[in-house]
Design an enzyme around this catalytic site. Structure first.
Site, short mmCIF file in Angstrom:
data_model
loop_
_atom_site.label_atom_id
_atom_site.label_comp_id
_atom_site.label_asym_id
_atom_site.label_seq_id
_atom_site.Cartn_x
_atom_site.Cartn_y
_atom_site.Cartn_z
N LYS A 10 0.82 -1.14 -0.39
CA LYS A 10 -0.30 0.05 -0.11
C LYS A 10 1.42 0.91 -0.03
O LYS A 10 0.41 2.34 -0.48
CB LYS A 10 -1.04 0.24 1.06
N ARG A 85 -10.86 1.18 6.96
CA ARG A 85 -10.18 0.28 7.70
C ARG A 85 -10.84 -0.55 8.37
O ARG A 85 -11.04 -1.80 8.74
CB ARG A 85 -8.92 0.13 8.20
N ARG A 125 11.66 -6.20 5.81
CA ARG A 125 11.38 -4.75 6.29
C ARG A 125 12.03 -4.26 7.55
O ARG A 125 12.74 -3.91 7.79
CB ARG A 125 10.51 -4.10 5.65
N ARG A 131 11.02 -1.58 12.02
CA ARG A 131 9.71 -1.13 12.42
C ARG A 131 9.19 -1.58 13.45
O ARG A 131 9.22 -2.97 13.65
CB ARG A 131 8.12 -0.69 11.71
N ARG A 142 -1.04 -8.99 13.36
CA ARG A 142 -2.36 -7.53 11.52
C ARG A 142 -2.89 -8.38 11.22
O ARG A 142 -3.17 -7.89 10.16
CB ARG A 142 -1.02 -6.77 11.47
P1 AP5 Z 1 4.72 -1.54 2.50
O1 AP5 Z 1 4.43 -0.49 0.58
O2 AP5 Z 1 5.55 -0.53 3.44
O3 AP5 Z 1 3.33 -1.78 2.35
P2 AP5 Z 1 1.98 -2.32 3.52
O4 AP5 Z 1 0.94 -2.76 2.87
O5 AP5 Z 1 1.94 -0.47 3.33
O6 AP5 Z 1 2.40 -2.46 4.58
P3 AP5 Z 1 2.67 -1.89 6.21
O7 AP5 Z 1 2.94 -3.10 7.21
O8 AP5 Z 1 2.77 -0.91 5.93
O9 AP5 Z 1 0.70 -1.87 6.06
P4 AP5 Z 1 0.21 -1.90 7.48
O10 AP5 Z 1 -1.85 -2.35 7.20
O11 AP5 Z 1 0.08 -2.92 8.79
O12 AP5 Z 1 0.39 -0.33 8.34
P5 AP5 Z 1 -0.21 0.56 8.66
O13 AP5 Z 1 1.28 0.85 8.48
O14 AP5 Z 1 -0.94 0.70 7.60
O15 AP5 Z 1 5.32 -2.74 2.03
C1 AP5 Z 1 6.14 -3.91 2.85
C2 AP5 Z 1 7.55 -4.29 2.49
O16 AP5 Z 1 7.73 -4.83 1.12
C3 AP5 Z 1 7.97 -2.74 2.00
O17 AP5 Z 1 10.38 -3.61 2.57
C4 AP5 Z 1 8.28 -2.77 0.17
O18 AP5 Z 1 9.37 -2.27 -0.06
C5 AP5 Z 1 8.63 -4.37 -0.24
N1 AP5 Z 1 7.67 -4.17 -1.23
C6 AP5 Z 1 6.46 -4.14 -1.59
N2 AP5 Z 1 5.89 -4.23 -2.79
C7 AP5 Z 1 6.73 -4.97 -3.23
C8 AP5 Z 1 6.97 -6.09 -4.26
N3 AP5 Z 1 5.69 -5.39 -5.35
N4 AP5 Z 1 7.59 -6.94 -4.33
C9 AP5 Z 1 8.05 -7.26 -3.78
N5 AP5 Z 1 8.47 -6.40 -2.78
C10 AP5 Z 1 8.24 -5.20 -1.91
O19 AP5 Z 1 -0.39 0.55 9.74
C11 AP5 Z 1 -0.01 0.99 11.40
C12 AP5 Z 1 -0.92 0.20 12.69
O20 AP5 Z 1 -1.68 1.47 12.42
C13 AP5 Z 1 -1.26 -0.42 12.05
O21 AP5 Z 1 -1.55 -1.45 13.05
C14 AP5 Z 1 -2.91 -0.26 13.22
O22 AP5 Z 1 -2.49 0.36 14.85
C15 AP5 Z 1 -2.81 1.77 13.24
N6 AP5 Z 1 -3.56 1.83 12.03
C16 AP5 Z 1 -3.38 2.49 11.00
N7 AP5 Z 1 -4.52 3.28 10.24
C17 AP5 Z 1 -5.37 2.54 10.94
C18 AP5 Z 1 -7.00 2.80 10.73
N8 AP5 Z 1 -6.71 3.11 9.85
N9 AP5 Z 1 -7.60 2.96 11.78
C19 AP5 Z 1 -7.38 1.85 13.30
N10 AP5 Z 1 -6.21 1.77 12.96
C20 AP5 Z 1 -4.76 2.22 11.99
#
Ligand code: AP5
Length: 191
Positions: A10, A85, A125, A131, A142
């Site tokens: 994402k 979400r 990562r 992280r 998660r």
């Molecule tokens: P990346 O692009 O970072 O993937 P991502 O889907 O953004 O993964 P996240 O782990 O950041 O998502 P998340 O939903 O757990 O965390 P968020 O920050 O939203 O890619 C991941 C890795 O893969 C990177 O190293 C990248 O380089 C690699 N990669 C990417 N594409 C690739 C490909 N095609 N091939 C190979 N490698 C690739 O949320 C964190 C926390 O915040 C949540 O757990 C929750 O506690 C809170 N939170 C956030 N939003 C909300 C909400 N709306 N409501 C309630 N709590 C929330």
């Protein structure tokens, strides 16, 4: 808007899409991590949720994100990464959007990636970025939370004909090209 499990890409794709379309990238996770790092009042409340991999309460998320979304609308739009979400967040966001001219959700991009590959990416990562929530146990949690809280929300958008499934298990540039082709198709068709 991008909906996908942790590690699906994402953040990676949202950043590229924001540059490509010249619009803001709004990541709920990045905003929360900034609040935590700065030890703001909100940051202190949400830190434990984020570290455990639990969702932050809906009221807080809506409070934090409404202002940046309204600001982005004034400047041409946004890519939403990680919000909404839950069904409640989706319903509330829909109500806000319906009451304000200029807010219209054009596409919900659902990135599909298998569980093993998600684990692999997040563990890589973890070594690169350290992280807090990229540990084996929290990654597994998660992914469960995504399945129980977020995946069911897709039906809300599917009913409105907005969901586009994209194979996220391809090289980054291929995923990006697939999204752009799909989004431009949506715009052209006026769906
Ligand atoms: P990346 O692009 O970072 O993937 P991502 O889907 O953004 O993964 P996240 O782990 O950041 O998502 P998340 O939903 O757990 O965390 P968020 O920050 O939203 O890619 C991941 C890795 O893969 C990177 O190293 C990248 O380089 C690699 N990669 C990417 N594409 C690739 C490909 N095609 N091939 C190979 N490698 C690739 O949320 C964190 C926390 O915040 C949540 O757990 C929750 O506690 C809170 N939170 C956030 N939003 C909300 C909400 N709306 N409501 C309630 N709590 C929330």
């Amino acid at each position: 808007m991008l909906v996908a499990p942790p590690g699906a890409g994402k953040g990676t794709q949202a950043e590229m899409l924001s540059v490509h379309y010249g619009i803001a990238h709004l990541s709920s996770g990045d905003i929360l991590r900034r609040e935590v790092a700065a030890s703001t009042k909100i940051g202190l409340i949400v830190a434990d949720y984020v570290q455990r991999g639990d969702l932050v309460p809906d009221e807080l998320i809506l409070e934090i994100l409404t202002a940046p979304i309204l600001e982005a609308v004034k400047h041409g739009g946004y890519v939403l990464d990680g919000f909404p979400r839950t069904l409640r967040q989706a319903e509330e966001a829909y109500q806000v959007a319906a009451s304000i001219e200029g807010i219209e959700l054009q596409a919900v991009i659902h990135l599909e990636v298998g569980r093993e590959e998600l684990h692999r990416r997040l563990l890589v990562r973890a070594q690169l970025e350290g992280r807090d929530d990229d540990t084996e146990a929290v990654i597994a949690h998660r992914l469960e939370v995504f399945g129980s809280e977020t995946e069911p929300m897709l039906a809300f958008y599917a009913k409105r004909g907005l969901v586009i499934d994209i194979n996220g298990d391809q090289p980054v540039d291929r995923v990006f090209a697939s999204i752009v082709a799909a989004v431009d198709g949506v715009n052209v068709d006026g769906r």
